[in-house]
Design a protein around this motif. Structure first.
Motif, PDB file in Angstrom:
ATOM      1  N   TRP A 150      56.755  -2.217   8.989  1.00  0.00           N
ATOM      2  CA  TRP A 150      57.937  -2.955   8.503  1.00  0.00           C
ATOM      3  C   TRP A 150      58.543  -2.236   7.295  1.00  0.00           C
ATOM      4  CZ3 TRP A 150      58.050  -5.242  12.703  1.00  0.00           C
ATOM      5  CH2 TRP A 150      57.045  -6.059  13.197  1.00  0.00           C
ATOM      6  N   GLN A 151      57.652  -1.840   6.406  1.00  0.00           N
ATOM      7  CA  GLN A 151      58.075  -1.151   5.182  1.00  0.00           C
ATOM      8  C   GLN A 151      58.899   0.083   5.551  1.00  0.00           C
ATOM      9  OE1 GLN A 151      56.928  -2.032   2.008  1.00  0.00           O
ATOM     10  NE2 GLN A 151      57.861  -0.309   0.914  1.00  0.00           N
ATOM     11  N   GLU A 152      58.355   0.834   6.481  1.00  0.00           N
ATOM     12  CA  GLU A 152      59.007   2.073   6.926  1.00  0.00           C
ATOM     13  C   GLU A 152      60.406   1.789   7.493  1.00  0.00           C
ATOM     14  OE1 GLU A 152      58.185   4.995  10.635  1.00  0.00           O
ATOM     15  OE2 GLU A 152      56.426   4.066   9.737  1.00  0.00           O
ATOM     16  N   GLY A 157      58.814  -5.917   0.795  1.00  0.00           N
ATOM     17  CA  GLY A 157      58.335  -7.184   0.231  1.00  0.00           C
ATOM     18  C   GLY A 157      57.587  -8.058   1.217  1.00  0.00           C
ATOM     19  N   ILE A 158      57.124  -7.491   2.333  1.00  0.00           N
ATOM     20  CA  ILE A 158      56.306  -8.278   3.263  1.00  0.00           C
ATOM     21  C   ILE A 158      54.874  -8.311   2.692  1.00  0.00           C
ATOM     22  CG2 ILE A 158      55.296  -8.336   5.591  1.00  0.00           C
ATOM     23  CD1 ILE A 158      58.232  -8.944   5.701  1.00  0.00           C
ATOM     24  N   TYR A 179      55.159 -13.370   9.478  1.00  0.00           N
ATOM     25  CA  TYR A 179      55.073 -12.688   8.188  1.00  0.00           C
ATOM     26  C   TYR A 179      54.771 -13.690   7.074  1.00  0.00           C
ATOM     27  CZ  TYR A 179      58.215  -9.626  10.896  1.00  0.00           C
ATOM     28  OH  TYR A 179      58.808  -8.871  11.873  1.00  0.00           O
ATOM     29  N   ASP A 180      54.073 -13.168   6.066  1.00  0.00           N
ATOM     30  CA  ASP A 180      53.901 -13.884   4.802  1.00  0.00           C
ATOM     31  C   ASP A 180      53.164 -15.221   4.906  1.00  0.00           C
ATOM     32  OD1 ASP A 180      55.107 -11.792   3.592  1.00  0.00           O
ATOM     33  OD2 ASP A 180      57.102 -12.710   3.516  1.00  0.00           O
ATOM     34  N   SER A 181      51.871 -15.119   5.102  1.00  0.00           N
ATOM     35  CA  SER A 181      51.048 -16.326   5.076  1.00  0.00           C
ATOM     36  C   SER A 181      50.416 -16.429   3.690  1.00  0.00           C
ATOM     37  CB  SER A 181      49.951 -16.217   6.145  1.00  0.00           C
ATOM     38  OG  SER A 181      48.912 -17.124   5.859  1.00  0.00           O
ATOM     39  N   LYS A 182      50.416 -17.627   3.118  1.00  0.00           N
ATOM     40  CA  LYS A 182      49.832 -17.813   1.778  1.00  0.00           C
ATOM     41  C   LYS A 182      48.331 -17.562   1.817  1.00  0.00           C
ATOM     42  CE  LYS A 182      52.731 -20.860  -0.862  1.00  0.00           C
ATOM     43  NZ  LYS A 182      53.131 -22.230  -0.917  1.00  0.00           N
TER      44      LYS A 182
END
Ligand SMILES: Nc1ncnc2c1ncn2[C@@H]1O[C@H](COP(=O)(O)OP(=O)(O)OP(=O)(O)O)[C@@H](O)[C@H]1O
Ligand SMILES: [Mg+2]
Length: 438
Positions: A150-152, A157-158, A179-182
């Motif tokens: 994803w970054q690439e 900010g994931i 994406y983005d689980s606490k």
């Protein structure tokens, strides 16, 4: 839908005894506390999976547009796996993963909307492995390889992410990503994603089949309209050519001849010579003969249009009488037209009767022909039948260059009616058609 259809290895830990070996007792059994926890997790995961399945089918039943469908589903899935964002990524025909709108939790300007990740069956990248082999390595609550991917591709900010293959049977549709689980993602979350992706795959297939059907129906309708148009032209094409020829004959050749006759008349009155005057008389006679013969030609090439001055009944009677005189075929006539068919209907009926009678004259070797017409169901039904040689209808209907039967059918259909041709060798022939009177 059967949750149990998922491959055993894809089930949540504890569902099929696939817990990590270290936690097993020597006899291969889980400790009671571990078993209780595994059972709880399984229960939770199954409940979540059935919510995912329920969501897919209820959104489907609501007949939403696809973007709304995916946005609702993504939101439901996000809730089930504790993700802040969820997106369906579709494999484009060029072999790239692109966003299937609408995602959940991404702002309108997010780069996910322009995402384009190559995932070709041959290569060995993470995207290909994910889509085609459903490979996913979750450690420490995330898939590091995915986070890097994803970054690439500009999704910064994931915090953490997982994704599963989205497919329908053997067909790879793309991937479903969360994406983005606490609390960080687990294998159970991946399992729930798989259930959702599988159910969505079925929906996708269903939608695709529906769309293909729509396209097929549309193409069929276009083809039929084109055919109707073509046949309308065919049905009137002969008439049109004859009309042009007849008007050229009438307006051009015959007028020139008349002018020649008048000139001749003037020359003759100016001439003193008796011999010359006899010759001019002869010439005038020849011109008149040419004119007569052209007029006869005109009456045969004129399209078989209805002479509205005599009306439909009279026109049919005349046509039948001509046939009797020319061929000796006995004729029967029984015309009971309803009141006031429009000019168009009259003309269409006459053209069909005339074509049927021409066929009788040309092909049937009949001794008798009958023309009958009656009012029926708000229209008029007409029948032309003969006792001649008959023919195999299917063989004669589509013979290149022979358009009479086809034109009869099409004229009736274009007028909103129908036409049946019934015949068998040795059993005569019957043309029957009905048209509404509008
Ligand atoms: N009443 C009939 N009796 C016997 N055969 C017939 C009769 N009507 C049609 N046919 C057969 O069906 C064929 C097709 O008829 P159709 O009217 O379509 O074409 P056609 O008369 O040959 O040519 P045209 O295009 O000038 O009408 C004819 O060639 C003939 O063999
Ligand atoms: Mg014909």
């Amino acid at each position: 839908m059967e949750v149990a259809t998922l491959p055993a290895g894809r089930r949540p830990a504890g569902a099929s005894g696939t817990a990590e070996p270290g936690r097993l007792r020597a006899n291969g059994q889980l400790r009671p506390r571990q078993r209780a926890r595994a059972a709880q997790r399984l229960e939770k995961a199954q409940a979540a999976a059935s919510i995912a399945l329920g969501a897919v089918s209820s959104y489907l039943e609501a007949e939403m547009e696809l973007p709304a469908f995916f946005s609702h589903l993504a939101e439901t899935v996000a809730g089930l796996v504790g993700a802040r964002r969820v997106a369906f990524l579709r494999l484009s025909s060029a072999g790239n993963l692109v966003l299937q709108r609408e995602p959940y939790g991404f702002p309108a300007q997010s780069p996910i909307r322009g995402l384009r990740i190559e995932a070709k069956p041959g290569d060995d990248g993470i995207a290909t492995r994910l889509v085609y082999r459903d490979e996913l390595d979750i450690r420490g609550g995330t898939s590091a390889a995915l986070d890097a991917l994803w970054q690439e591709h500009g999704l910064h900010g994931i915090r953490n992410s997982i994704a599963v293959s989205w497919s329908a049977g053997d067909r790879r549709i793309g991937a479903l990503a969360a994406y983005d689980s606490k609390r960080g993602f687990t294998n159970d979350d991946a399992w729930i994603l798989r259930v959702a992706a599988m159910a969505t795959g079925l929906v996708w297939q269903y939608r695709e089949a529906e769309e293909e059907l729509d396209v097929a129906v549309e193409r069929l309708e276009e083809a039929m309209a084109a055919r109707r148009q073509l046949l309308a032209n065919v049905a009137s094409g002969g008439d049109e050519a004859r009309r042009r020829f007849a008007s050229a004959l009438h307006d051009d050749s015959l007028q020139l001849l008349t002018a020649a006759e008048l000139q001749l008349e003037r020359i003759r009155s100016d001439s003193d010579s008796k011999r010359q005057s006899a010759q001019l008389d002869q010439l005038a006679l020849t011109i008149r003969k040419v004119e007569d013969s052209l007029r006869r030609l005109l009456s045969t090439v004129s399209p078989e249009a209805l002479d509205l001055t005599v009306g439909l009944k009279e026109a049919i009677r005349d046509r039948l009488e001509t046939l009797r005189v020319q061929t000796g075929i006995e004729t029967d006539i029984d015309l009971r037209f309803p009141d006031e068919p429009t000019g168009e209907v009259e003309s269409m009926v006459f053209k069909n009767v005339a074509e049927a009678l021409t066929n009788v004259q040309k092909h049937s070797h009949a001794t008798r022909v009958r023309v009958a017409a009656a009012a029926l169901d708000g229209g008029v039904v007409v029948e032309v039948s003969d006792d001649g040689t008959g023919f195999v209808v299917d063989e004669c209907l589509y013979v290149p260059g022979h358009l009479g039967l086809l034109a009869m059918k099409e004229r009736a259909q274009l007028a909103g009616g129908w036409c049946r041709i019934v015949s068998e060798p040795g059993a005569g022939a019957k043309v029957e058609f009905w048209v509404p009177i509008t």
